[in-house]
Design a protein around this motif. Structure first.
Motif, mmCIF file in Angstrom:
data_model
loop_
_atom_site.group_PDB
_atom_site.id
_atom_site.type_symbol
_atom_site.label_atom_id
_atom_site.label_comp_id
_atom_site.label_asym_id
_atom_site.label_seq_id
_atom_site.Cartn_x
_atom_site.Cartn_y
_atom_site.Cartn_z
ATOM 1 N N PHE A 1 46.630 -1.703 29.207
ATOM 2 C CA PHE A 1 46.100 -2.114 30.496
ATOM 3 C C PHE A 1 47.118 -1.975 31.617
ATOM 4 C CE2 PHE A 1 44.502 -5.125 33.644
ATOM 5 C CZ PHE A 1 43.208 -4.652 33.754
ATOM 6 N N THR A 2 48.388 -2.143 31.279
ATOM 7 C CA THR A 2 49.442 -2.042 32.291
ATOM 8 C C THR A 2 49.467 -0.653 32.924
ATOM 9 O OG1 THR A 2 50.704 -3.544 30.929
ATOM 10 C CG2 THR A 2 51.895 -2.438 32.673
ATOM 11 N N GLU B 1 38.130 2.717 39.132
ATOM 12 C CA GLU B 1 37.160 1.858 38.426
ATOM 13 C C GLU B 1 36.763 2.479 37.093
ATOM 14 O OE1 GLU B 1 36.138 -1.058 38.794
ATOM 15 O OE2 GLU B 1 35.891 -1.647 40.873
ATOM 16 N N ILE C 1 39.668 2.222 34.593
ATOM 17 C CA ILE C 1 39.764 0.844 34.083
ATOM 18 C C ILE C 1 38.670 0.622 33.034
ATOM 19 C CG2 ILE C 1 39.354 -1.582 34.703
ATOM 20 C CD1 ILE C 1 42.029 -0.866 35.700
ATOM 21 N N ARG D 1 38.731 -10.527 32.126
ATOM 22 C CA ARG D 1 38.519 -11.254 33.381
ATOM 23 C C ARG D 1 39.810 -11.890 33.874
ATOM 24 N NH1 ARG D 1 32.455 -12.047 33.462
ATOM 25 N NH2 ARG D 1 32.133 -11.414 31.332
ATOM 26 N N SER D 2 40.609 -12.388 32.941
ATOM 27 C CA SER D 2 41.867 -13.018 33.338
ATOM 28 C C SER D 2 42.842 -11.985 33.904
ATOM 29 C CB SER D 2 42.495 -13.758 32.155
ATOM 30 O OG SER D 2 42.985 -12.829 31.220
ATOM 31 N N LEU D 3 42.554 -10.705 33.682
ATOM 32 C CA LEU D 3 43.394 -9.642 34.232
ATOM 33 C C LEU D 3 42.863 -9.150 35.582
ATOM 34 C CD1 LEU D 3 43.905 -7.656 30.912
ATOM 35 C CD2 LEU D 3 45.644 -8.952 32.129
ATOM 36 N N GLY D 4 41.754 -9.733 36.046
ATOM 37 C CA GLY D 4 41.250 -9.396 37.373
ATOM 38 C C GLY D 4 40.111 -8.401 37.382
ATOM 39 N N PHE D 5 39.591 -8.083 36.175
ATOM 40 C CA PHE D 5 38.455 -7.161 36.117
ATOM 41 C C PHE D 5 37.306 -7.821 35.361
ATOM 42 C CE2 PHE D 5 41.948 -4.588 37.336
ATOM 43 C CZ PHE D 5 41.393 -3.723 38.255
ATOM 44 N N GLY D 6 36.215 -7.097 35.195
ATOM 45 C CA GLY D 6 35.062 -7.697 34.531
ATOM 46 C C GLY D 6 34.233 -8.534 35.488
ATOM 47 N N ALA D 7 34.268 -8.184 36.782
ATOM 48 C CA ALA D 7 33.450 -8.902 37.772
ATOM 49 C C ALA D 7 32.037 -8.301 37.833
ATOM 50 C CB ALA D 7 34.102 -8.839 39.145
ATOM 51 N N MET E 1 31.431 -5.186 38.777
ATOM 52 C CA MET E 1 31.369 -4.321 39.962
ATOM 53 C C MET E 1 31.820 -2.891 39.659
ATOM 54 S SD MET E 1 30.084 -6.170 42.266
ATOM 55 C CE MET E 1 30.304 -5.121 43.717
ATOM 56 N N GLY E 2 32.179 -2.621 38.415
ATOM 57 C CA GLY E 2 32.738 -1.305 38.072
ATOM 58 C C GLY E 2 31.785 -0.157 38.352
ATOM 59 N N ASP F 1 40.784 -13.018 43.290
ATOM 60 C CA ASP F 1 41.540 -12.775 42.059
ATOM 61 C C ASP F 1 40.848 -11.708 41.217
ATOM 62 O OD1 ASP F 1 43.206 -14.706 42.937
ATOM 63 O OD2 ASP F 1 42.601 -16.241 41.500
ATOM 64 N N MET F 2 39.696 -11.240 41.665
ATOM 65 C CA MET F 2 38.973 -10.187 40.952
ATOM 66 C C MET F 2 39.177 -8.861 41.678
ATOM 67 S SD MET F 2 37.818 -11.680 38.374
ATOM 68 C CE MET F 2 36.467 -10.944 37.512
ATOM 69 N N MET F 3 39.885 -7.948 41.053
ATOM 70 C CA MET F 3 40.235 -6.704 41.735
ATOM 71 C C MET F 3 39.008 -5.818 41.993
ATOM 72 S SD MET F 3 43.348 -6.975 42.540
ATOM 73 C CE MET F 3 43.143 -8.735 42.715
ATOM 74 N N SER F 4 37.991 -5.914 41.142
ATOM 75 C CA SER F 4 36.783 -5.124 41.385
ATOM 76 C C SER F 4 36.081 -5.561 42.667
ATOM 77 C CB SER F 4 35.811 -5.245 40.218
ATOM 78 O OG SER F 4 36.133 -4.297 39.231
ATOM 79 N N ASP F 5 36.131 -6.862 42.947
ATOM 80 C CA ASP F 5 35.543 -7.344 44.201
ATOM 81 C C ASP F 5 36.357 -6.846 45.392
ATOM 82 O OD1 ASP F 5 33.429 -8.599 42.997
ATOM 83 O OD2 ASP F 5 34.369 -10.578 42.965
ATOM 84 N N LEU G 1 46.320 -13.512 41.408
ATOM 85 C CA LEU G 1 46.474 -12.707 40.197
ATOM 86 C C LEU G 1 47.838 -12.020 40.235
ATOM 87 C CD1 LEU G 1 44.858 -11.573 37.664
ATOM 88 C CD2 LEU G 1 44.444 -9.566 39.072
ATOM 89 N N ASN H 1 49.543 -9.274 38.209
ATOM 90 C CA ASN H 1 49.787 -8.206 37.235
ATOM 91 C C ASN H 1 49.816 -6.844 37.947
ATOM 92 O OD1 ASN H 1 47.166 -6.988 37.317
ATOM 93 N ND2 ASN H 1 46.379 -8.536 35.902
ATOM 94 N N PRO H 2 50.243 -5.801 37.237
ATOM 95 C CA PRO H 2 50.424 -4.492 37.889
ATOM 96 C C PRO H 2 49.147 -3.946 38.535
ATOM 97 C CG PRO H 2 51.452 -4.486 35.715
ATOM 98 C CD PRO H 2 50.687 -5.761 35.814
ATOM 99 N N GLN H 3 47.980 -4.384 38.053
ATOM 100 C CA GLN H 3 46.739 -3.856 38.623
ATOM 101 C C GLN H 3 46.521 -4.317 40.071
ATOM 102 O OE1 GLN H 3 45.515 -1.415 37.252
ATOM 103 N NE2 GLN H 3 46.420 -1.649 35.232
#
Lengths: 140, 115
Positions: free
Chosen positions: A16-17, A49, A52, A102-108, A110-111, B32-36, B51, B53-55
């Motif tokens: 993921f990094t 997107e 990811i 989700r804790s990594l900031g994705f999975g909203a 919206m992809g 905190d949601m990058m997709s948003d 958030l 992290n590197p993203q």
């Protein structure tokens, strides 16, 4: 830009990094080619997107980008689980991503909606247990 | 306003990009949601996030974000800060929570951009 320039990327799984490195590379190449900022923005967001998604859902895959005088075509092919319900997957906010993602900031959720929003054409071919290929076109 | 104005409003500290504080910012996005962020962010934006992290840096790169502000006293690590430096971003850190940070910037004249 008379010829078609083709760029190929292998997207590594579960890293993921590093997710987004391919999109980052495409963005800098488009800048060098003098592509309009608006087209660069659309390609960057749509491809990022998608990239990811490939890392989250499909154990990586391959991305091919074709830059021609008329358009930029992105083909994202994976051998992941496939998308069971594409209509749901296209709905803003609908997501199957695990809490860890989700804790990594994705999975909203919206992809795919973002990919559609920022590309001029998008086609999703998916088969359960076989994989998914998303083709996106951004026109100048 | 400029990045420096936003920094003063939030009592924020610069972590990366001290030489770019005169850059103009026209809108902000807090999430905190990058997709948003990818869905709604505008040009010349500030990204406020908790958030770490590197993203966050990659999202900012894809959107040509001017400045990232880490809220709630979040401390990005050296890898994240190096990535920001390579991409010529400004990174700030504030102890304010997300709601207060957004409120203070809004009150100072920054908005979310036309929807």
């Amino acid at each position: 830009m008379a010829d078609v320039i083709t760029l190929n990327y292998e997207i590594s799984p579960d890293d993921f990094t590093r997710a987004g490195e391919a999109s980052s590379d495409v963005k800098s190449k488009l800048k060098q080619l003098g592509v309009s900022p608006e087209a660069i923005r659309k390609v960057s967001i749509a491809m990022y997107e998608g990239e990811i998604n490939m890392v989250i859902h499909a154990q990586g895959g391959k991305i091919t980008v074709e830059i021609s005088p008329e358009s930029i075509v992105m083909i994202l092919a994976d051998k992941g689980p496939g998308i069971p319900d594409i209509d749901k997957a296209m709905q803003a906010g609908w997501s199957t991503a695990p809490d860890e993602v989700r804790s990594l900031g994705f999975g909203a959720g919206m992809g795919l909606p973002n990919m559609k929003k920022y590309s001029d054409e998008m086609e999703v071919k998916t088969e359960l247990g076989v994989g998914t290929t998303v083709t996106m076109v951004v026109k100048y | 306003m400029t990045v420096k104005d936003a920094m003063d409003v939030l009592g924020a500290r610069v972590l990366v990009g001290e030489e770019h504080l005169d850059r103009e910012v026209r809108s902000a996005c807090g999430s905190d949601m990058m997709s948003d962020v990818l869905a709604f962010s505008k040009d010349h934006s500030i990204l406020l996030t908790g958030l770490c992290n590197p993203q966050v840096i990659r999202t900012a790169e894809m959107l040509d974000i001017v400045c990232i502000i880490f809220v709630r006293g979040k401390k990005p690590d050296a890898t994240i800060l190096d990535m920001a430096r390579e991409r010529d971003l400004v990174v700030l850190e504030t102890g304010h929570r997300m709601f207060s940070s957004c409120g203070l910037l809004y009150q100072a004249g920054l908005n979310g951009g036309a929807f």
